[in-house]
Design a protein around this motif. Structure first.
Motif, PDB file in Angstrom:
ATOM      1  N   ASN A 149       0.834  -1.206   0.000  1.00 26.77           N
ATOM      2  CA  ASN A 149       0.000   0.000   0.000  1.00 26.77           C
ATOM      3  C   ASN A 149       0.871   1.259   0.000  1.00 26.77           C
ATOM      4  O   ASN A 149       2.072   1.183  -0.169  1.00 26.77           O
ATOM      5  CB  ASN A 149      -0.922  -0.021   1.219  1.00 26.77           C
ATOM      6  CG  ASN A 149      -0.132  -0.253   2.499  1.00 26.77           C
ATOM      7  OD1 ASN A 149       1.031   0.120   2.585  1.00 26.77           O
ATOM      8  ND2 ASN A 149      -0.764  -0.876   3.468  1.00 26.77           N
ATOM      9  N   THR A 150       0.203   2.384   0.228  1.00 27.48           N
ATOM     10  CA  THR A 150       0.895   3.671   0.188  1.00 27.48           C
ATOM     11  C   THR A 150       2.093   3.708   1.129  1.00 27.48           C
ATOM     12  O   THR A 150       3.162   4.206   0.767  1.00 27.48           O
ATOM     13  CB  THR A 150      -0.080   4.797   0.571  1.00 27.48           C
ATOM     14  OG1 THR A 150      -1.205   4.718  -0.302  1.00 27.48           O
ATOM     15  CG2 THR A 150       0.562   6.152   0.417  1.00 27.48           C
ATOM     16  N   ALA A 151       1.901   3.175   2.315  1.00 25.86           N
ATOM     17  CA  ALA A 151       3.003   3.169   3.289  1.00 25.86           C
ATOM     18  C   ALA A 151       4.221   2.468   2.694  1.00 25.86           C
ATOM     19  O   ALA A 151       5.345   2.965   2.780  1.00 25.86           O
ATOM     20  CB  ALA A 151       2.560   2.478   4.575  1.00 25.86           C
ATOM     21  N   GLY A 152       3.981   1.337   2.067  1.00 25.80           N
ATOM     22  CA  GLY A 152       5.066   0.589   1.457  1.00 25.80           C
ATOM     23  C   GLY A 152       5.723   1.363   0.329  1.00 25.80           C
ATOM     24  O   GLY A 152       6.942   1.326   0.162  1.00 25.80           O
ATOM     25  N   LEU A 153       4.906   2.074  -0.442  1.00 25.43           N
ATOM     26  CA  LEU A 153       5.453   2.868  -1.543  1.00 25.43           C
ATOM     27  C   LEU A 153       6.420   3.931  -1.017  1.00 25.43           C
ATOM     28  O   LEU A 153       7.500   4.136  -1.567  1.00 25.43           O
ATOM     29  CB  LEU A 153       4.322   3.540  -2.326  1.00 25.43           C
ATOM     30  CG  LEU A 153       3.496   2.622  -3.227  1.00 25.43           C
ATOM     31  CD1 LEU A 153       2.362   3.399  -3.886  1.00 25.43           C
ATOM     32  CD2 LEU A 153       4.381   1.982  -4.285  1.00 25.43           C
ATOM     33  N   VAL A 154       6.011   4.586   0.048  1.00 25.82           N
ATOM     34  CA  VAL A 154       6.853   5.645   0.601  1.00 25.82           C
ATOM     35  C   VAL A 154       8.158   5.056   1.131  1.00 25.82           C
ATOM     36  O   VAL A 154       9.247   5.586   0.891  1.00 25.82           O
ATOM     37  CB  VAL A 154       6.112   6.409   1.716  1.00 25.82           C
ATOM     38  CG1 VAL A 154       7.034   7.420   2.377  1.00 25.82           C
ATOM     39  CG2 VAL A 154       4.890   7.106   1.153  1.00 25.82           C
ATOM     40  N   MET A 155       8.044   3.938   1.836  1.00 27.76           N
ATOM     41  CA  MET A 155       9.253   3.297   2.359  1.00 27.76           C
ATOM     42  C   MET A 155      10.185   2.900   1.215  1.00 27.76           C
ATOM     43  O   MET A 155      11.402   3.089   1.295  1.00 27.76           O
ATOM     44  CB  MET A 155       8.876   2.046   3.169  1.00 27.76           C
ATOM     45  CG  MET A 155       8.185   2.327   4.480  1.00 27.76           C
ATOM     46  SD  MET A 155       9.185   3.324   5.602  1.00 27.76           S
ATOM     47  CE  MET A 155      10.459   2.138   6.042  1.00 27.76           C
ATOM     48  N   ALA A 156       9.612   2.349   0.168  1.00 27.22           N
ATOM     49  CA  ALA A 156      10.417   1.916  -0.973  1.00 27.22           C
ATOM     50  C   ALA A 156      11.089   3.109  -1.637  1.00 27.22           C
ATOM     51  O   ALA A 156      12.274   3.061  -1.972  1.00 27.22           O
ATOM     52  CB  ALA A 156       9.541   1.174  -1.974  1.00 27.22           C
ATOM     53  N   ALA A 157      10.333   4.186  -1.797  1.00 28.58           N
ATOM     54  CA  ALA A 157      10.879   5.396  -2.416  1.00 28.58           C
ATOM     55  C   ALA A 157      12.073   5.876  -1.616  1.00 28.58           C
ATOM     56  O   ALA A 157      13.090   6.279  -2.160  1.00 28.58           O
ATOM     57  CB  ALA A 157       9.814   6.483  -2.474  1.00 28.58           C
TER      58      ALA A 157
END
Lengths: 223, 223
Positions: free
Chosen positions: A209-217
DNA sequence: TTTTTATTAAGTATAAACACGTATATTTTT
DNA sequence: AAAAATATACGTGTTTATACTTAATAAAAA
């Protein structure tokens, strides 16, 4: 090419590329403490351009560099170094032990990867291995890589595919707390297009989800 | 109390608390380069507990510490230091120049805050100011603080309220890609409770959505 | 030139997040 | 002892995100 004789005190020319002076100094101290193995002659650069110029002028035995750098990413710098010094041995350095992060540096041609909290003994190990022609991952990283390659074999391929420019653009905007609608307006495209980009990002980065996207970024140092 | 005489070469006992040896060594080099101002005697601790023990045993003139620390947050360590050494001068150190981050350390009683990429000259400035009884923010931080206090005066108060343990717990789980439902199950409470926590987190941290929460968590070094 | 990739777009549906209220027992602070 | 903060919980409704699918066009690579 670079055969090491463990009994001879060899001179190893090392270039450290890192924008934080503190890290450069820290590395300096650590390498000085390894003087039983070799005499390290240290050179420093505080960004990619500077590093490339210095590499062009002088032949180094080893380049130690951070991934997190202003302007150019670590992987980009590696690509450019290897374009005209294909044999250069490069050791990546980072705070984060995450896969896409490491992947991009290793794919670019780094010979090893260690975390910044590495102990001197392990650092010596890494340097020895790399100078000897091998590839070195620090233990935590190795474990993660193993687990990752294990159960998600199919997906690793997808992960190797780097994000497209548009995807990176969208990912940055997501991390900036923008909604798909807002991103769409800013980019003059349909909201559904951003929906798709977002979905593709989730799939490529193996997050939920969004949280994961931010962490990945963050771990890809896109922020 | 600690009057400084700029013409006398004074001995300053400094304790560095940081879990990364590299940072400690880097600071060491930087402070050594400032030996025209004073002779710095350096002591090191690699975590909060260790630091507290050392402070208990010996009187330091200055404590330089990272926010990002395992187990205890920087702010927590500061609270505990000041509980039995209320006059201790503490300089916070960080990679990120974000408000909630700095706020929590300053609120806890730090006398100043600098970023890790600080130049030696500015570091000297910071140390002088703090030892002289003043408060020092490095310039980038000062600008941010100013802008923040300017247009969001009402919200700063709210921001000063540190997150509760429960909220921190929830925030970490959000950043770990868990949904409210999953978090609720793990904590044995209703999903609606987590809804509330999430909402409160959004309000306290002045962010808009999940992406903002993750960024904030990161800057508060909760991850 | 054929094939792949990047970018765009949309259908359909469900799941989750977000926003604003209220409320209550417990703990901490004053 | 009184006031404030904390952790818990629920109601109602709106907005966003997620999941899976298909597909057209242009550009780049084979």
């Amino acid at each position: 090419m670079d055969e090491i004789k463990y009994k001879t005190k060899r001179v190893v020319n090392v270039l450290i590329i890192d924008d934080h002076k503190m890290i450069r100094d820290g590395l300096k101290v650590m390498l000085a403490s390894l003087n039983k193995y070799a005499q390290f002659k240290l050179y420093q650069a505080e960004n990619g351009e500077d590093g490339l110029i210095k590499i062009n002028r002088k032949g180094f035995d080893l380049v130690i560099m951070d991934y997190q750098m202003p302007c150019m990413s670590g992987a980009d710098i590696i690509y450019r170094i290897l374009r005209f010094k294909p044999e250069m041995k490069i050791l990546g350095l980072s705070n984060y032990d995450e896969i896409p992060y490491i992947q991009s540096m290793m794919d670019a041609g780094a010979k090893g990867f260690v975390l910044k909290n590495i102990e001197p003994a392990e650092m010596l190990n890494a340097i020895k291995t790399i100078l000897g022609g091998g590839i070195y991952y620090c233990s935590e990283v190795a474990v993660k890589l193993f687990n990752f390659a294990d159960d998600k074999n199919a997906k690793v391929v997808q992960c190797n595919k780097i994000l497209t420019n548009r995807e990176i653009e969208v990912l940055r905007m997501i991390a900036m707390e923008m909604t798909n609608d807002e991103i769409a307006q800013k980019l003059f495209v349909a909201k559904r297009t951003i929906d798709t980009h977002r979905q593709n990002l989730i799939n490529k980065l193996h997050v939920k989800n969004t949280a994961g996207l931010v962490m990945a970024a963050l771990k890809l140092s896109l922020l």
